[in-house]
Design a protein around this motif. Sequence first.
Motif, mmCIF file in Angstrom:
data_model
loop_
_atom_site.group_PDB
_atom_site.id
_atom_site.type_symbol
_atom_site.label_atom_id
_atom_site.label_comp_id
_atom_site.label_asym_id
_atom_site.label_seq_id
_atom_site.Cartn_x
_atom_site.Cartn_y
_atom_site.Cartn_z
ATOM 1 N N THR A 24 60.232 -5.553 20.469
ATOM 2 C CA THR A 24 61.160 -6.768 20.644
ATOM 3 C C THR A 24 61.095 -7.539 21.920
ATOM 4 O O THR A 24 60.726 -6.703 22.978
ATOM 5 N N ASP A 25 61.325 -8.626 21.952
ATOM 6 C CA ASP A 25 61.303 -9.594 23.245
ATOM 7 C C ASP A 25 62.435 -8.968 23.910
ATOM 8 O O ASP A 25 63.572 -8.635 23.233
ATOM 9 N N PHE A 26 62.682 -9.510 25.139
ATOM 10 C CA PHE A 26 63.989 -9.128 25.823
ATOM 11 C C PHE A 26 65.072 -10.234 25.918
ATOM 12 O O PHE A 26 66.012 -10.273 25.150
ATOM 13 N N ASP A 27 64.700 -11.234 26.669
ATOM 14 C CA ASP A 27 65.607 -12.396 26.917
ATOM 15 C C ASP A 27 65.799 -13.008 25.617
ATOM 16 O O ASP A 27 64.858 -13.667 25.049
ATOM 17 N N GLY A 28 67.109 -13.450 25.249
ATOM 18 C CA GLY A 28 67.133 -14.131 24.006
ATOM 19 C C GLY A 28 67.099 -13.396 22.928
ATOM 20 O O GLY A 28 67.297 -13.925 21.604
ATOM 21 N N VAL A 29 66.943 -12.235 22.931
ATOM 22 C CA VAL A 29 66.857 -11.152 21.668
ATOM 23 C C VAL A 29 67.688 -9.992 22.057
ATOM 24 O O VAL A 29 68.680 -9.405 21.288
ATOM 25 N N GLY A 205 61.526 -11.854 18.082
ATOM 26 C CA GLY A 205 61.308 -12.894 19.378
ATOM 27 C C GLY A 205 61.804 -14.325 19.295
ATOM 28 O O GLY A 205 62.134 -14.502 18.028
ATOM 29 N N ASP A 206 62.172 -14.904 20.384
ATOM 30 C CA ASP A 206 63.005 -16.232 20.220
ATOM 31 C C ASP A 206 62.290 -17.297 20.913
ATOM 32 O O ASP A 206 62.538 -18.375 20.643
ATOM 33 N N ASP A 207 61.261 -17.221 21.671
ATOM 34 C CA ASP A 207 60.809 -18.356 22.143
ATOM 35 C C ASP A 207 59.289 -18.703 21.921
ATOM 36 O O ASP A 207 58.541 -17.751 21.001
ATOM 37 N N VAL A 208 58.524 -19.462 22.352
ATOM 38 C CA VAL A 208 57.265 -20.221 21.910
ATOM 39 C C VAL A 208 56.231 -19.140 22.393
ATOM 40 O O VAL A 208 55.287 -18.912 21.572
ATOM 41 N N THR A 209 56.359 -18.485 23.524
ATOM 42 C CA THR A 209 55.368 -17.495 23.785
ATOM 43 C C THR A 209 55.328 -16.367 22.865
ATOM 44 O O THR A 209 54.347 -15.332 22.781
ATOM 45 N N ASP A 210 56.416 -15.945 21.963
ATOM 46 C CA ASP A 210 56.706 -14.807 20.844
ATOM 47 C C ASP A 210 55.603 -15.090 19.808
ATOM 48 O O ASP A 210 55.354 -14.546 19.192
ATOM 49 N N GLU A 211 55.291 -16.640 19.607
ATOM 50 C CA GLU A 211 54.499 -16.985 18.601
ATOM 51 C C GLU A 211 53.165 -16.269 18.600
ATOM 52 O O GLU A 211 52.591 -15.962 17.528
HETATM 53 MG MG LIG Z 1 62.867 -14.466 24.882
#
Ligand SMILES: [Mg+2]
Length: 261
Positions: A24-29, A205-211
């Motif tokens: 999992t991503d951290f920020d926003g997740v 993930g929540d952001d573009v880089t998570d793609e």
């Molecule tokens: Mg994030």
Amino acid sequence: MSLSPALRAALRAFTENERILVLTDFDGVLSDLIDNPHDSRMREGSRVALTALSQLPLTEVGIVTGRPLADILEVGMPPQDVLVVASHGLEFLQTSPGDDIYRPTARDTEILDALKAFLTPLAEAVPGAWLEIKPAGIAVQTRLCESQAGIQLLAIVHELPEHLASLTIRGGKDVLEFSVSSATKGTALTFLAELKQTGNILFMGDDVTDEDAFAALPPTGIGIKVGPGETLATHRIADTTEVTKVLELMVALRTPDEPVA
Ligand SMILES: [Mg+2]
């Protein structure tokens, strides 16, 4: 909101695999997005569920973040047994002890100094903008700027001068990051899949880089996008409270005799 029947069914099937890797991503997740990233903390429910999950047999858990490792250790205080992959796959914790911190080469340092010299006056000219210095790059942060001024600043810095053209550029929400490393969260996911010898991977993930991570998931993986925006993930949840529900459901599904809510 409760989780969709399709997601619940997918989680049920996923947790029936013998070995699973939950990333999992951290920020926003795991944490809510807030103005000062140094104040962000994991939601308590997610911390408890993530810790419980990491202690179950054949269940590996990891945080994959764009933040530097030192930063995530400070704000994330990841539970023991939770892997951390930071700086978009450039830094690893608990994978090869002693060799997990990225150290720039002399050439990298030269380029990063030139990058800082280019970005500093541009960022200083826009109220609310700041530079986040990372081990292998610099991020221009604009989420505290007046909206149009932030968009304009990112458009200007995106046009790098010739001597900085070799840098990798990563876009996100109100942020543009320049890096001497081309590693992505996809690189990190592929590395962890090999390290843990499994294709049964869930990523949130929540952001573009998570793609990049969603794109790197094997067919046996599950991608869950948190919040709005275009995505390659097959499932979507609304916010960080639903992240907690996903983690809690996986704990219940993988714990014998635990009632599944
Ligand atoms: Mg994030």
